[in-house]
Write an enzyme that holds these catalytic residues in place. Structure first.
Site, PDB file in Angstrom:
ATOM      1  N   CYS A  99       3.106   8.832  -8.690  1.00 49.03           N
ATOM      2  CA  CYS A  99       4.145   9.834  -8.463  1.00 49.03           C
ATOM      3  C   CYS A  99       5.242   9.809  -9.526  1.00 49.03           C
ATOM      4  CB  CYS A  99       4.767   9.641  -7.078  1.00 49.03           C
ATOM      5  SG  CYS A  99       3.582   9.794  -5.726  1.00 49.03           S
ATOM      6  N   HIS A 114      11.419  13.817  -7.093  1.00 52.98           N
ATOM      7  CA  HIS A 114      10.037  13.776  -6.616  1.00 52.98           C
ATOM      8  C   HIS A 114      10.025  14.252  -5.171  1.00 52.98           C
ATOM      9  CE1 HIS A 114       6.121  12.544  -5.470  1.00 52.98           C
ATOM     10  NE2 HIS A 114       6.480  11.426  -4.867  1.00 52.98           N
ATOM     11  N   ASN A 145       3.744  16.396  -0.885  1.00 49.80           N
ATOM     12  CA  ASN A 145       3.869  15.466  -2.004  1.00 49.80           C
ATOM     13  C   ASN A 145       2.712  15.712  -2.969  1.00 49.80           C
ATOM     14  OD1 ASN A 145       3.918  13.279  -3.759  1.00 49.80           O
ATOM     15  ND2 ASN A 145       4.287  11.757  -2.163  1.00 49.80           N
TER      16      ASN A 145
END
Length: 324
Positions: free
Chosen positions: A114, A251, A281
């Protein structure tokens, strides 16, 4: 004193056509739309179609970024693609994008899950200011739906697929915080936390792809402290304060994490770009995807100071500060 800066000149994104609302998980799991929204803020996400690869998503985002910049693939010197879900073990997915765009130069992948886009951005910045390249496309692209365990309600509802791309160009700056371009970056990792967020497969371990595993509560605690510290470190490097930041593009992992980090850093939610409700996500794609949407809807304007921050498996985390 004049310096070389890596200045953003175009961005774009792509989302697969299939939209998966929370209600779809109610059919097979002991969960509900209300449960998912209350704990994550996620309402829907996009999943790649059968046969649609990470490179396909990346190519579409890259083409959108080139159109935004008024460029073609031949204008690029390098492509850096951040992904944890490549098409193949090798060669790099970036070379597939390079071929599709008709680009020369060189292309390679970066894997920091990520945090991948932040790592790729810092790498692109280093190559530009060193003179290695003049124009670099940075892409974050993922098909996380391929590594999800759809019997695990704690993880499979969190992730989605997508891609975002940003083109950086070498330009002269005065060397101060008012310059356009990347002003600072802060990168970190700590392998002792490997078991908090990982995939239980790999080429040299199991010979299989594996599935994503996560200790959500522990990741949450690390995310809040590490992201806020990294964001502050990036600002300190550049000689700016939270009051100078026009927008934060974090993020997009979990709305509660985003809110907690904003509060810890003294930033109002009005200055935070939030797309997690629509995308879930998307790992390395989440920052460039959210940034491209914010740029398209007018939230990011020329001259704006943008703070980006992310954390992922590793644990790997970091932040970058950029003026558009």
């Amino acid at each position: 004193m004049s310096v070389i800066r890596a200045v953003p000149v175009g961005c774009g994104h792509y989302l697969p056509e299939r939209v998966v609302p929370n209600s779809e998980f109610e059919k097979t799991l002991d969960t509900s739309n209300e449960w998912i929204v209350a704990r994550t803020g996620i309402e829907r996400r996009h999943f790649a179609a059968e046969g649609e690869k990470t490179s396909d998503l990346a190519i579409r985002a890259a083409m959108a970024a080139l159109a935004d910049a008024g460029m073609t693939g031949s204008d690029l010197d390098a492509i850096i693609l951040a992904t944890a879900t490549p098409d193949q073990t090798f060669p790099s997915t970036a070379t597939r994008v390079q071929s599709a765009l008709g680009a020369g130069g060189y292309a390679f992948d970066i894997q920091a899950v990520c945090a991948g886009f932040i790592y790729a951005l810092a790498n692109a910045n280093a190559q530009i200011i060193s003179g290695q390249a003049k124009r670099v496309m940075v892409i974050g692209a993922e098909t996380f739906s391929r590594i999800l365990d759809f019997t695990d309600r704690a993880t499979c509802v969190l992730f989605g697929d997508g891609a975002g791309a940003l083109i950086l160009e070498a330009r002269e700056g005065a060397g101060g915080p008012k310059d356009a371009g990347i002003l600072s970056s802060d990168l970190n990792s700590d392998g002792q936390f490997n078991d908090l967020l990982y995939v239980d497969g790999g080429v040299s371990s199991t010979g299989t792809v594996g599935h994503l595993r996560m200790q959500g509560r522990e990741v949450f605690k690390h995310a809040v402290t590490k992201l806020s510290a990294s964001g502050m470190a990036a600002m300190e490097q550049a000689g700016v304060t939270p009051a100078d930041v026009a927008l934060v593009v974090p993020h997009q992992a979990n709305l509660r994490i985003i809110s907690a980090v904003a509060q810890k850093m003294g930033l109002p939610m009005e200055r935070i770009v939030v797309t997690v409700q629509d995308h879930g996500n998307t790992s390395a794609a989440s920052i460039p995807l959210a940034m491209s949407e914010a740029r398209q809807d007018g939230r990011i304007k020329t001259g704006d100071l943008i703070l980006m921050e992310a954390i992922g498996g590793g644990l790997a985390w970091g932040a970058a500060l950029m003026r558009w």
